[in-house]
Write a protein that holds these residues in place. Structure first.
Motif, PDB file in Angstrom:
ATOM      1  N   LEU A   1       0.876  -1.067  -0.039  1.00 15.56           N
ATOM      2  CA  LEU A   1      -0.011  -0.047   0.037  1.00 15.56           C
ATOM      3  C   LEU A   1       0.787   1.156   0.062  1.00 15.56           C
ATOM      4  CD1 LEU A   1      -2.799  -1.046   2.455  1.00 15.56           C
ATOM      5  CD2 LEU A   1      -3.125  -0.841   0.254  1.00 15.56           C
ATOM      6  N   VAL A   2       1.949   1.028   0.827  1.00 15.24           N
ATOM      7  CA  VAL A   2       2.861   2.190   0.903  1.00 15.24           C
ATOM      8  C   VAL A   2       3.466   2.681  -0.474  1.00 15.24           C
ATOM      9  CG1 VAL A   2       4.964   3.392   1.893  1.00 15.24           C
ATOM     10  CG2 VAL A   2       3.358   2.290   3.134  1.00 15.24           C
ATOM     11  N   ILE A   3       3.777   1.535  -1.231  1.00 16.27           N
ATOM     12  CA  ILE A   3       4.436   1.687  -2.600  1.00 16.27           C
ATOM     13  C   ILE A   3       3.569   2.411  -3.491  1.00 16.27           C
ATOM     14  CG2 ILE A   3       5.632   0.537  -4.268  1.00 16.27           C
ATOM     15  CD1 ILE A   3       6.825  -1.712  -2.177  1.00 16.27           C
ATOM     16  N   LEU A   4       2.430   1.705  -3.499  1.00 17.54           N
ATOM     17  CA  LEU A   4       1.130   2.122  -4.416  1.00 17.54           C
ATOM     18  C   LEU A   4       1.080   3.590  -4.349  1.00 17.54           C
ATOM     19  CD1 LEU A   4      -1.483  -0.600  -4.252  1.00 17.54           C
ATOM     20  CD2 LEU A   4       0.304  -0.161  -6.348  1.00 17.54           C
ATOM     21  N   ALA A   5       1.068   4.134  -3.061  1.00 17.42           N
ATOM     22  CA  ALA A   5       0.910   5.657  -2.856  1.00 17.42           C
ATOM     23  C   ALA A   5       2.166   6.580  -3.161  1.00 17.42           C
ATOM     24  CB  ALA A   5       0.596   5.725  -1.110  1.00 17.42           C
ATOM     25  N   LEU A   6       3.408   5.836  -3.612  1.00 14.72           N
ATOM     26  CA  LEU A   6       4.650   6.741  -3.773  1.00 14.72           C
ATOM     27  C   LEU A   6       4.409   7.400  -5.019  1.00 14.72           C
ATOM     28  CD1 LEU A   6       7.469   4.618  -2.187  1.00 14.72           C
ATOM     29  CD2 LEU A   6       6.394   6.808  -1.449  1.00 14.72           C
ATOM     30  N   LYS A   7       4.962   8.421  -5.441  1.00 13.36           N
ATOM     31  CA  LYS A   7       5.134   9.085  -6.709  1.00 13.36           C
ATOM     32  C   LYS A   7       5.736   8.389  -7.897  1.00 13.36           C
ATOM     33  CE  LYS A   7       6.720  13.444  -8.755  1.00 13.36           C
ATOM     34  NZ  LYS A   7       7.822  12.824  -9.636  1.00 13.36           N
ATOM     35  N   LYS A   8       5.053   8.157  -8.952  1.00 13.76           N
ATOM     36  CA  LYS A   8       5.878   7.605  -9.979  1.00 13.76           C
ATOM     37  C   LYS A   8       6.897   8.400 -10.796  1.00 13.76           C
ATOM     38  CE  LYS A   8       2.026   4.436 -10.214  1.00 13.76           C
ATOM     39  NZ  LYS A   8       0.790   3.872 -11.121  1.00 13.76           N
ATOM     40  N   PRO A   9       7.724   7.852 -11.569  1.00  6.27           N
ATOM     41  CA  PRO A   9       8.387   8.840 -12.340  1.00  6.27           C
ATOM     42  C   PRO A   9       7.525   9.652 -13.437  1.00  6.27           C
ATOM     43  CG  PRO A   9       9.485   6.488 -12.360  1.00  6.27           C
ATOM     44  CD  PRO A   9       8.045   6.403 -11.622  1.00  6.27           C
ATOM     45  N   GLU A  10       7.933  10.906 -13.533  1.00  5.90           N
ATOM     46  CA  GLU A  10       7.015  11.831 -14.396  1.00  5.90           C
ATOM     47  C   GLU A  10       5.523  12.171 -13.970  1.00  5.90           C
ATOM     48  OE1 GLU A  10       7.233  10.380 -18.531  1.00  5.90           O
ATOM     49  OE2 GLU A  10       9.552  10.390 -18.611  1.00  5.90           O
ATOM     50  N   GLU A  11       5.364  11.770 -12.871  1.00  5.48           N
ATOM     51  CA  GLU A  11       3.945  11.832 -12.437  1.00  5.48           C
ATOM     52  C   GLU A  11       3.947  13.399 -11.529  1.00  5.48           C
ATOM     53  OE1 GLU A  11       0.391   9.743  -9.392  1.00  5.48           O
ATOM     54  OE2 GLU A  11       2.635   9.015  -9.394  1.00  5.48           O
ATOM     55  N   THR A  12       2.982  13.974 -11.708  1.00  4.16           N
ATOM     56  CA  THR A  12       2.930  15.510 -10.920  1.00  4.16           C
ATOM     57  C   THR A  12       2.158  15.070  -9.817  1.00  4.16           C
ATOM     58  OG1 THR A  12       2.863  16.533 -12.907  1.00  4.16           O
ATOM     59  CG2 THR A  12       2.136  17.696 -11.118  1.00  4.16           C
ATOM     60  N   VAL A  13       2.802  15.666  -8.737  1.00  2.17           N
ATOM     61  CA  VAL A  13       2.184  15.617  -7.225  1.00  2.17           C
ATOM     62  C   VAL A  13       1.162  16.964  -7.261  1.00  2.17           C
ATOM     63  CG1 VAL A  13       2.566  16.065  -4.806  1.00  2.17           C
ATOM     64  CG2 VAL A  13       4.131  14.646  -6.138  1.00  2.17           C
ATOM     65  N   GLN A  14       0.021  16.663  -7.099  1.00  6.39           N
ATOM     66  CA  GLN A  14      -1.091  17.623  -6.987  1.00  6.39           C
ATOM     67  C   GLN A  14      -1.309  18.255  -5.652  1.00  6.39           C
ATOM     68  OE1 GLN A  14      -4.596  17.209  -9.806  1.00  6.39           O
ATOM     69  NE2 GLN A  14      -3.503  15.044 -10.139  1.00  6.39           N
ATOM     70  N   MET A  15      -1.301  17.220  -4.508  1.00  9.86           N
ATOM     71  CA  MET A  15      -1.705  17.731  -3.288  1.00  9.86           C
ATOM     72  C   MET A  15      -0.151  18.562  -2.787  1.00  9.86           C
ATOM     73  SD  MET A  15      -3.238  14.940  -0.376  1.00  9.86           S
ATOM     74  CE  MET A  15      -4.171  14.559  -1.627  1.00  9.86           C
ATOM     75  N   LYS A  16      -0.671  19.656  -2.251  1.00 13.49           N
ATOM     76  CA  LYS A  16      -0.008  20.670  -1.348  1.00 13.49           C
ATOM     77  C   LYS A  16       0.413  20.127   0.104  1.00 13.49           C
ATOM     78  CE  LYS A  16      -1.095  24.386  -4.202  1.00 13.49           C
ATOM     79  NZ  LYS A  16      -1.763  25.819  -4.080  1.00 13.49           N
ATOM     80  N   ALA A  17       1.380  20.550   0.590  1.00 11.41           N
ATOM     81  CA  ALA A  17       1.726  20.089   1.854  1.00 11.41           C
ATOM     82  C   ALA A  17       0.739  20.494   2.845  1.00 11.41           C
ATOM     83  CB  ALA A  17       2.962  20.788   2.560  1.00 11.41           C
ATOM     84  N   GLY A  18       0.172  21.662   2.759  1.00  7.83           N
ATOM     85  CA  GLY A  18      -0.905  22.169   3.771  1.00  7.83           C
ATOM     86  C   GLY A  18      -2.080  21.145   3.444  1.00  7.83           C
TER      87      GLY A  18
END
Length: 581
Positions: A475-492
């Motif tokens: 589950l943790v691995i599935l949740a990690l960022k993939k190559p070339e994927e954009t992280v949309q969720m901000k820290a806040g």
């Protein structure tokens, strides 16, 4: 819907690697991994089936019940067929969309779990059973409750709550020293034996005299009806609509007690599969993470039962998907979206009001997408108002009882409990009990969320620790960022979701402290890991960040690993139950 939204919805195909087009390069389809990786699952499951077959053999040697061989062989064939079929789809065919694959996976694995963990074996399932029965009678236009407030059932179904026939017609014990046994409450080889006798009509089974043809019947059993001595659950009837529809169909078709129970379970499973499909379609990212959570052994056990946890988990997931979609993908919030948010929260909220905290996910949606503060305030009032109206209609009496009570008595412990006013005036004591509970029961809660203590909270019917750790890692691995994927969720945003999860846990602990914990307890009683499943998907989605990046983007092997471990857990539990004589 614009082109960007359509493209976002199709990203799920790349997430799992099931698109017809290549996922990780033109040569991957021809690789040994893609062609033969699926074989690992069936081979491992076959070896484990042979290994646990030794346990079944020991049980047969002790009891002489050779029919267990046939049951176990059938389970092994089903387990191998499901594992091989899902593997072929994931690694060779790769034709299904992610949402379709989810429905097929949940249906196949849920079928295995509903067979291995028989009816009324899930936590509080007997209460959910009788609540669905009551709604079914109302749907059929029949009298659901008698003059004493007891729920009417068919006479042929009375044995489900009194397997050993020790209750008198008025629900009191006959004095033979035995307690009434509810089917499935404690899973042993005898439970499977009773199911075998009911299904096959095996020699040696004798129907309880009270319900034999021609036997005298009490007043409540006139016209082949009896009464249940199980109290129904005070909640919205919508929580039991799928189960009640299954019961109604079974009664119309004239199916027996087991047919009634399994039909209700299958309808509940179908509802979850359909709701989960819509959740995956609406999620803007992290689809395979939610897919993985919904395949956890504990969740499969619940969704293949009669529990109303099915509605809670399904609608919490859908509300999360709606909120994230509006926050990160949609260009604007439409009236239809506000109505969906309000309706979802209104239906789900009365089941367990503590999950109303997830309404805070709406605050992730930028005000500009509503068209200004005026429309934002109107939308917020509509969503929150729908929740409060539903709570008032369903739970006002219960809330009033707890908040105005001047004393409290915990029946199961035979001791006095806490009152709402007292807890409000002792915040430090409440925080200490919450802290002690988390410290001393944290591991138990975590295991219970993943797959510990299946059945009726039976610690023997557990998921092995190694499997729990493996499922957690996946589950943790599935949740990690993939190559070339954009992280949309901000820290806040991640911090806010974490705060909501903590609030849900705190609300759960407070409710159990008020309703279930005696004064003598050093920790809060009644808090279970399964209660955290509805908020687990949102919490896992906060893991994705730019600092830790996966080296691969193909989730097929990870999802297949979860599926194979689910099958193993079910096979192992069957063998363990056979050994419990």
């Amino acid at each position: 819907m614009n082109k960007m939204e359509k493209k976002g919805k199709n990203m799920s195909l790349q997430d799992v690697g099931t698109a017809q087009a290549d996922v990780a390069g033109g040569k991957e389809k021809n690789s040994l991994y893609a062609r033969w990786g699926w074989l690992a699952g069936p081979l491992v499951i076959a070896a484990l089936c042979l290994w646990h077959g030794l346990d079944v053999e020991n049980s047969v040697t002790e009891t002489g019940e050779r029919w267990l061989y046939g049951w176990y062989a059938g389970l092994a064939v089903l387990a191998l067929a499901v594992t091989a079929g899902l593997g072929i789809e994931l690694f060779i065919r790769r034709k299904m969309k992610l949402e379709t694959l989810f429905v097929v996976s949940v249906a196949a694995l849920g079928l295995i779990y509903t067979l291995v963990l028989p009816p009324l074996s899930a936590p509080d399932e007997v209460s959910h059973y009788i609540s669905a029965y009551e709604l079914s009678s109302r749907l059929m236009g029949r009298e659901a409750v008698n003059e004493n407030g007891l729920i009417r059932i068919r006479a042929e179904d009375a044995w489900l709550e009194d397997v050993n026939d020790v209750l008198a017609d008025d629900g009191t014990e006959t004095g033979n020293g035995n307690d009434a046994v509810i089917l499935g409450q404690e899973l042993t080889e005898g439970t499977y034996q009773r199911l075998h006798e009911e299904i096959t009509g095996a020699d040696g089974y004798k129907e309880p005299e009270t319900y034999q043809a021609g036997a005298a019947k009490p007043a409540d059993m006139a016209n082949d009806t009896a009464v249940s001595y199980q109290p129904s659950v005070r909640t919205t009837p919508l929580a039991y609509l799928p189960q009640a529809l299954g019961f109604t169909l079974a009664r119309v078709l004239g199916l027996g007690s087991l047919g009634l129970l399994y039909m209700g379970r299958l309808f509940n499973l179908a509802f979850f599969a359909a709701a989960g499909r819509q959740t995956l379609k609406r999620l803007p990212f992290g689809k395979t993470v939610v897919f993985g959570v919904y395949l956890l052994p504990m969740n499969l056990h619940l969704v293949s039962s009669l529990s109303y946890d099915v509605l809670i988990t399904a609608l919490c997931g859908y509300f999360t998907a709606l909120s994230l979609d509006l926050a990160y993908r949609a260009r604007r919030v439409r009236l239809k979206d506000v109505a969906l948010l309000a309706l979802t929260l209104a239906v789900m909220g009365p089941c367990k009001m503590v999950y109303g905290v997830i309404a805070g996910l709406c605050l992730l949606i930028p005000v500009r997408k509503f068209g200004g503060w005026g429309r934002w305030l109107g939308s917020a009032a509509a969503v929150l108002g729908a929740f409060l109206c539903a709570m008032a209609a369903v739970n006002l009496g219960t809330v009033s009882m707890y908040t105005k009570a001047e004393d409290s008595y915990i029946a199961w412990a035979g001791e006095t409990g806490y009152t709402f006013a007292e807890l409000l005036h002792r915040p430090v004591h409440v925080l200490k009990l919450c802290y002690d509970t988390f410290v001393w029961k944290g591991t138990q809660l975590f295991e219970g969320m993943i797959g510990g203590s299946l059945g009726n909270q039976d610690p023997v019917l557990n998921t092995p620790a190694a499997v729990i750790l493996a499922l957690t890692a996946i589950l943790v691995i599935l949740a990690l960022k993939k190559p070339e994927e954009t992280v949309q969720m901000k820290a806040g945003d991640r911090i806010w979701i974490g705060c909501l999860a903590v609030l849900v846990l705190g609300a759960l602990m407070f409710s159990m402290l008020l309703a279930w914990t005696p004064r003598s307890a050093s920790m809060i009683e009644g808090v279970q890991g399964r209660y955290l499943l509805p908020v687990l998907p949102a919490l896992l989605l906060t893991i994705k960040n730019n600092r830790v990046v996966r080296t691969g983007n193909d989730d097929r092997g990870l999802l297949y690993g979860i599926m194979a471990m689910d099958v193993y857990v079910a096979v192992r539990i069957f063998a363990v139950v056979c050994l419990r004589l």
